[in-house]
Scaffold this active site. Structure first.
Site, PDB file in Angstrom:
ATOM      1  N   SER A  15      33.492  35.986 -84.000  1.00  0.00           N
ATOM      2  CA  SER A  15      34.897  35.965 -84.146  1.00  0.00           C
ATOM      3  C   SER A  15      35.674  36.782 -83.554  1.00  0.00           C
ATOM      4  O   SER A  15      36.617  36.536 -82.968  1.00  0.00           O
ATOM      5  CB  SER A  15      34.950  36.466 -85.538  1.00  0.00           C
ATOM      6  N   LYS A 127      29.170  50.638 -92.538  1.00  0.00           N
ATOM      7  CA  LYS A 127      27.729  50.098 -93.640  1.00  0.00           C
ATOM      8  C   LYS A 127      26.705  50.554 -92.381  1.00  0.00           C
ATOM      9  O   LYS A 127      25.904  51.197 -92.805  1.00  0.00           O
ATOM     10  CB  LYS A 127      27.808  48.727 -92.840  1.00  0.00           C
TER      11      LYS A 127
HETATM   12  N1  LIG Z   1      33.000  40.786 -89.100  1.00  0.00           N
HETATM   13  C1  LIG Z   1      32.918  42.006 -89.594  1.00  0.00           C
HETATM   14  O1  LIG Z   1      33.484  42.537 -90.714  1.00  0.00           O
HETATM   15  C2  LIG Z   1      32.815  43.277 -88.951  1.00  0.00           C
HETATM   16  C3  LIG Z   1      33.249  44.619 -89.350  1.00  0.00           C
HETATM   17  C4  LIG Z   1      32.882  45.764 -88.050  1.00  0.00           C
HETATM   18  C5  LIG Z   1      31.532  45.709 -87.516  1.00  0.00           C
HETATM   19  N2  LIG Z   1      31.927  44.587 -87.064  1.00  0.00           N
HETATM   20  C6  LIG Z   1      30.302  43.981 -85.752  1.00  0.00           C
HETATM   21  O2  LIG Z   1      31.299  43.637 -84.858  1.00  0.00           O
HETATM   22  C7  LIG Z   1      30.323  43.414 -84.515  1.00  0.00           C
HETATM   23  C8  LIG Z   1      31.036  41.042 -84.235  1.00  0.00           C
HETATM   24  O3  LIG Z   1      31.040  40.732 -85.375  1.00  0.00           O
HETATM   25  P1  LIG Z   1      31.360  39.708 -85.591  1.00  0.00           P
HETATM   26  O4  LIG Z   1      32.494  39.210 -86.863  1.00  0.00           O
HETATM   27  O5  LIG Z   1      32.206  38.705 -84.176  1.00  0.00           O
HETATM   28  O6  LIG Z   1      29.914  38.403 -85.879  1.00  0.00           O
HETATM   29  P2  LIG Z   1      30.232  36.837 -85.737  1.00  0.00           P
HETATM   30  O7  LIG Z   1      31.223  36.320 -85.381  1.00  0.00           O
HETATM   31  O8  LIG Z   1      28.584  36.660 -86.387  1.00  0.00           O
HETATM   32  O9  LIG Z   1      29.115  36.334 -84.087  1.00  0.00           O
HETATM   33  C9  LIG Z   1      28.497  37.793 -83.023  1.00  0.00           C
HETATM   34  C10 LIG Z   1      27.909  36.578 -81.875  1.00  0.00           C
HETATM   35  O10 LIG Z   1      27.524  37.245 -81.855  1.00  0.00           O
HETATM   36  C11 LIG Z   1      26.393  35.857 -81.572  1.00  0.00           C
HETATM   37  N3  LIG Z   1      24.570  37.180 -81.319  1.00  0.00           N
HETATM   38  C12 LIG Z   1      23.805  36.786 -82.074  1.00  0.00           C
HETATM   39  N4  LIG Z   1      22.702  37.319 -82.177  1.00  0.00           N
HETATM   40  C13 LIG Z   1      22.805  37.306 -80.740  1.00  0.00           C
HETATM   41  C14 LIG Z   1      21.277  37.905 -80.135  1.00  0.00           C
HETATM   42  N5  LIG Z   1      20.152  37.916 -80.151  1.00  0.00           N
HETATM   43  N6  LIG Z   1      21.919  38.400 -78.550  1.00  0.00           N
HETATM   44  C15 LIG Z   1      22.955  37.459 -78.281  1.00  0.00           C
HETATM   45  N7  LIG Z   1      23.757  37.064 -79.014  1.00  0.00           N
HETATM   46  C16 LIG Z   1      23.659  36.429 -79.943  1.00  0.00           C
HETATM   47  C17 LIG Z   1      26.588  34.879 -81.996  1.00  0.00           C
HETATM   48  O11 LIG Z   1      26.732  34.002 -81.091  1.00  0.00           O
HETATM   49  P3  LIG Z   1      24.572  32.937 -80.850  1.00  0.00           P
HETATM   50  O12 LIG Z   1      24.447  32.959 -82.885  1.00  0.00           O
HETATM   51  O13 LIG Z   1      24.979  32.223 -80.609  1.00  0.00           O
HETATM   52  O14 LIG Z   1      23.576  33.710 -80.392  1.00  0.00           O
HETATM   53  C18 LIG Z   1      28.202  35.189 -82.253  1.00  0.00           C
HETATM   54  O15 LIG Z   1      28.789  34.717 -80.649  1.00  0.00           O
HETATM   55  C19 LIG Z   1      29.543  42.758 -84.873  1.00  0.00           C
HETATM   56  O16 LIG Z   1      28.628  43.988 -83.996  1.00  0.00           O
HETATM   57  C20 LIG Z   1      29.250  43.253 -86.328  1.00  0.00           C
HETATM   58  O17 LIG Z   1      28.050  44.002 -86.548  1.00  0.00           O
HETATM   59  C21 LIG Z   1      32.247  43.043 -87.956  1.00  0.00           C
END
Ligand SMILES: NC(=O)c1ccc[n+]([C@@H]2O[C@H](COP(=O)([O-])OP(=O)(O)OC[C@H]3O[C@@H](n4cnc5c(N)ncnc54)[C@H](OP(=O)(O)O)[C@@H]3O)[C@@H](O)[C@H]2O)c1
Length: 333
Positions: A15, A127
Site C-alpha cells: 500500500s 506499535k
Molecule cells: N499499514 C499501516 O497501517 C501501517 C502503519 C504504520 C506503519 N506501517 C509500516 O509501513 C510499512 C509498509 O506497510 P504497508 O501498509 O505498505 O504494507 P503492505 O501493503 O503489507 O506491503 C508490504 C510490502 O512488503 C513486501 N514484503 C513483505 N515481506 C517481504 C520480504 N521478506 N522481502 C521483500 N519484500 C517483502 C510485500 O510484497 P511481497 O509480499 O510480494 O514480498 C509488500 O510489497 C511497513 O513497514 C509497516 O510496518 C504500516
C-alpha cells in the site's frame, strides 16, 4: 531532491510503496525507481500501471543479504517499507516475523553501506513504542538497528532515519475495509473490541508526504513522528454505519487499548516541531555531533518537558464522527 536519482523501495508493491511511487512519478523526474519485493504477481500487476522506462522490478527477499546488496547498486535513496505486519500472524510465527523485520532490516543497512547509498528511511509504527506484541517488538529492533547504523558510518554516507506513524486509513487488512465488508454483507452489528479504544489516524498520502519531507529534514539518527489526529473506534463504526448495533467482543491478544507514538520514557529525548516530533537517538555517535533542535531544512524545535507522552488517548486532536465520514468521502473509502 529525487530528480535524476535512483530510489529503491523495499516492499514497493505494498500500500505504501505504490502510493509513494505514484507520488514520486508525479512530482519528480527520477533516473530509476526500483521495486524490491517477493511476489511476482503483485509486481506483474504493478507493471501494468507503472511501466515507464525508469521503472525496475526486482524479485527478492530482504532476508537474502546478497540479493538486496545487488539490488542497491547505484542507488541514491532507499525507503525500507517491506515488513510482515499482521499482529496475530507474528504471534503465531514469531521467527518468520523476526527474520523479515529484524534480519531484513540489518540486510538493508549493510546493502546501503556497501553501495554508499546517500540516505535511507525505514518505516516504523506506533506499535514499536513500548511494544506489547511481537510485530511491535520487531519494529522496535528495526528502529534501533537503523538509528545505530549511523554510528557505523560516522560522518559519511549513508545517513539512516526512521519515520513512525499510526494506523493508515483503509490500508490492506485494516479495520475500515473490514467494517465496510460486514456492512456490505448485510451484518446487523459491528464488532468493537472495547468501547474506549482509540487509534492514531493517518491517510496514506500524508504518510508518503511525511517520508518525502523527512528525506529533506533528516540529519540521520532521528525518529520522525507526525502530529496526527486520533479516532475512537466507536466513532469510526458510527461513521461507517450510523445507528448499527455495536457488539463488544473484548480486546484481542497483542492489542493495546490506546497506541503510543512517543512513550513517556522518551520524553527527555523528544523535540517538538510545528507539525511533528523528533525522537533523538539514545546513543551518542562517535564521529559526529548533531544539534537535532535544528533540522536540515533549518526548521527549529523545542525539547519537550519531563512527563510528556504522545498517546492516541491524550491526543489534543480527535476526529468527530462527521470528520471521519468526511475523510472517508475524500479518500473514497
Ligand atoms: N499499514 C499501516 O497501517 C501501517 C502503519 C504504520 C506503519 N506501517 C509500516 O509501513 C510499512 C509498509 O506497510 P504497508 O501498509 O505498505 O504494507 P503492505 O501493503 O503489507 O506491503 C508490504 C510490502 O512488503 C513486501 N514484503 C513483505 N515481506 C517481504 C520480504 N521478506 N522481502 C521483500 N519484500 C517483502 C510485500 O510484497 P511481497 O509480499 O510480494 O514480498 C509488500 O510489497 C511497513 O513497514 C509497516 O510496518 C504500516
Amino acid at each position: 531532491m529525487f530528480n535524476d536519482k535512483s530510489i529503491l523501495i523495499t516492499g514497493g508493491t505494498g500500500s505504501f510503496g505504490r502510493q509513494f511511487i505514484k507520488t514520486l512519478v508525479a512530482r519528480y523526474h527520477p533516473k530509476k525507481i526500483i521495486v524490491f519485493s517477493r511476489d511476482e504477481l503483485k509486481q506483474f500487476e504493478m507493471q501494468q500501471e507503472f511501466n515507464q522506462g525508469f521503472m525496475r522490478y526486482f524479485i527478492g527477499d530482504v532476508r537474502d543479504a546478497e540479493r538486496i546488496r545487488l539490488a542497491c547498486k547505484g542507488v541514491d535513496f532507499i525507503v525500507h517499507a517491506a515488513a510482515l505486519k499482521q499482529v496475530p500472524a507474528a504471534e503465531y510465527n514469531p521467527m518468520e516475523c523476526i527474520k523479515t523485520n529484524v534480519n531484513g532490516a540489518e540486510n538493508v543497512i549493510q546493502a546501503a553501506i556497501a553501495n554508499k547509498v546517500m540516505k535511507v528511511i525505514a518505516l516504523s509504527t506506533d506499535k514499536a513504542a513500548n511494544p506489547v506484541n511481537l510485530y511491535g517488538a520487531t519494529k522496535l529492533c528495526s528502529d534501533k538497528l537503523f538509528v545505530a547504523a549511523n554510528n557505523i558510518v560516522g560522518e559519511k554516507h549513508p545517513r539512516f532515519s526512521v519515520v513512525r506513524y499510526g494506523n493508515v486509513v483503509g490500508s490492506r487488512g485494516s479495520v475500515v475495509p473490514f467494517f465496510r465488508k460486514l456492512v456490505a454483507q448485510g451484518s446487523n452489528e459491528l464488532p468493537i473490541t472495547d468501547p474506549l479504544m482509540t487509534r492514531f489516524w493517518i491517510s496514506l498520502q500524508d504518510g508518503v508526504d511525511l517520508v518525502l519531507k523527512s528525506f529533506n529534514r533528516m540529519h540521520g539518527g532521528e525518529i520522525f513522528v507526525p502530529k496526527i489526529p486520533s479516532v475512537r473506534i466507536v466513532d469510526l463504526a458510527e461513521a461507517i454505519a450510523p445507528g448499527l448495533t455495536k457488539k463488544i467482543i473484548g480486546i484481542r491478544p497483542g492489542e493495546k487499548l490506546h497506541e503510543k507514538m512517543v512513550p513517556r520514557d522518551d520524553c527527555y529525548r523528544t523535540i517538538e516541531f510545528k507539525d511533528h516530533f523528533v525522537i533523538k537517538p539514545c546513543i551518542k555517535f562517535s564521529d559526529v555531533e548533531v544539534d537535532y533542535t535544528r533540522n536540515m531544512l533549518g526548521e527549529t524545535g523545542k525539547p519537550m518537558e519531563y512527563g510528556f507522552s504522545y498517546c492516541s488517548e491524550n491526543n489534543p486532536d480527535f476526529l468527530s464522527v462527521e470528520q471521519i465520514r468526511e475523510m472517508h468521502e475524500e479518500l473514497q473509502l
